[in-house]
Design a protein around this motif. Structure first.
Motif, PDB file in Angstrom:
ATOM      1  N   GLY A   1       9.095-111.553  -3.156  1.00 43.55           N
ATOM      2  CA  GLY A   1       9.856-111.964  -4.322  1.00 43.55           C
ATOM      3  C   GLY A   1      10.172-110.775  -5.212  1.00 43.55           C
ATOM      4  O   GLY A   1       9.724-109.645  -4.970  1.00 43.55           O
TER       5      GLY A   1
ATOM      6  N   THR B   1       2.721-114.665 -11.371  1.00 44.19           N
ATOM      7  CA  THR B   1       3.796-115.371 -10.674  1.00 44.19           C
ATOM      8  C   THR B   1       3.687-116.874 -10.894  1.00 44.19           C
ATOM      9  O   THR B   1       4.683-117.567 -11.097  1.00 44.19           O
ATOM     10  CB  THR B   1       3.752-115.054  -9.169  1.00 44.19           C
TER      11      THR B   1
ATOM     12  N   GLU C   1      11.465-107.968  -0.045  1.00 43.93           N
ATOM     13  CA  GLU C   1      11.686-108.810  -1.218  1.00 43.93           C
ATOM     14  C   GLU C   1      11.669-110.286  -0.852  1.00 43.93           C
ATOM     15  O   GLU C   1      11.211-111.132  -1.633  1.00 43.93           O
ATOM     16  CB  GLU C   1      13.007-108.446  -1.895  1.00 43.93           C
ATOM     17  N   SER C   2      12.131-110.615   0.358  1.00 48.04           N
ATOM     18  CA  SER C   2      12.126-112.015   0.783  1.00 48.04           C
ATOM     19  C   SER C   2      10.703-112.534   0.953  1.00 48.04           C
ATOM     20  O   SER C   2      10.463-113.738   0.873  1.00 48.04           O
ATOM     21  CB  SER C   2      12.900-112.183   2.091  1.00 48.04           C
TER      22      SER C   2
ATOM     23  N   GLU D   1       8.731-109.078 -11.127  1.00 53.73           N
ATOM     24  CA  GLU D   1       9.089-109.432 -12.499  1.00 53.73           C
ATOM     25  C   GLU D   1       7.908-109.169 -13.419  1.00 53.73           C
ATOM     26  O   GLU D   1       6.798-109.652 -13.192  1.00 53.73           O
ATOM     27  CB  GLU D   1       9.514-110.897 -12.577  1.00 53.73           C
TER      28      GLU D   1
END
Length: 257
Positions: free
Chosen positions: A141, A238, A137-138, A144
């Motif tokens: 991201g 994004t 995730e780092s 979404e």
């Protein structure tokens, strides 16, 4: 774990077991399902999360079994976990690339291979793979989606050139070099393999997609690498949350992502 060099069958078993653990990890860290659907376990001396939904677990294990049937025959080129939106647009592809390093006769597949990695050493490498996944995730991201949409996943099997599924043939429709099962509906038995949507495969990615290599290991028998590919459509969304790959009628604007 033993320090004895791996046999062919042990390498296949170890790799397929790792792929199954990694699939659970991927759908957990990318939040495909709610976190409370998962339970914390330990594998390869590192914490992992496993789905506790029996039907989902059976779906994943059944699909991995079908992959194993092809892997033992040396037919597998890639296994791809595709994260997609409700319109079936690929957002991320987690790509397990497989390469057979040696040829072994069927009668020797339970014989240790000289200079091959031990199962203990392989477990250490798989630990490093999972640590990378748990931190993904780092790098990528949060996943979404617009309007609160939920993502789903599919598993794509890409076979080597000039091969068609030979194992699990009763569970394959319309043989193709690129097959998939879909998680939208999971039952105790995995759904039949069907030809994959090209945009879900590695060959369907656009030049704008970004590929990140996570880890690789050569067992001395089979090599496996893991990379994650962010699709062009995800990257555009994004940068511009109002961007959509689909018009108001739901028709695709892009051929490859």
């Amino acid at each position: 774990m033993s320090d004895t060099p791996l046999t062919w069958n042990q390498a296949v078993k170890g790799i397929t077991e790792f792929i199954e653990v990694a699939i659970h990890t991927i759908i957990y860290v990318r939040q495909i399902y709610p976190g409370d659907l998962f339970v914390r376990r330990k594998k390869y001396d590192t914490p992992v999360f496993q789905s506790r939904h029996p039907a989902l677990n059976d779906y994943i294990s059944g699909t991995v079994k079908a992959v194993s049937d092809e892997l033992v025959l040396g037919n597998v080129d890639k296994v791809v976990v595709v994260i997609k939106d409700r319109n079936q647009v690929a957002l991320e592809r987690f790509v397990f690339s497989i390469q057979n390093m040696i040829e072994i006769e069927s009668y020797n597949k339970d014989t240790s291979v000289q200079d091959a990695m031990s199962s203990a050493k392989l477990g250490q490498y798989f630990r490093s793979f999972l640590i990378k996944l748990n931190m993904i995730e780092s790098q990528l991201g949060l996943l979404e989606l617009p309007n609160g949409d939920e993502a789903t996943f599919a598993i794509v099997l890409e076979l080597k050139e000039n091969t068609v599924p030979s194992a699990s043939k009763d569970n394959v429709r319309n043989p193709s070099q690129m097959l998939k099962t879909d998680s939208l509906i999971f039952k105790k038995e995995p759904p039949p393999w069907v030809p994959a949507d090209r945009q879900h495969t590695t060959s369907g990615a656009s030049e704008e997609a970004q590929l990140h290599l996570l880890r690789a290991v050569d067992t001395g028998i089979i090599s496996i690498s893991l990379a994650v590919q962010e699709s062009e459509q995800k990257l555009k969304h994004t940068k511009d949350p109002d961007y959509s790959a689909y018009d108001i009628n739901g028709k695709g604007k892009a051929k490859a992502v």
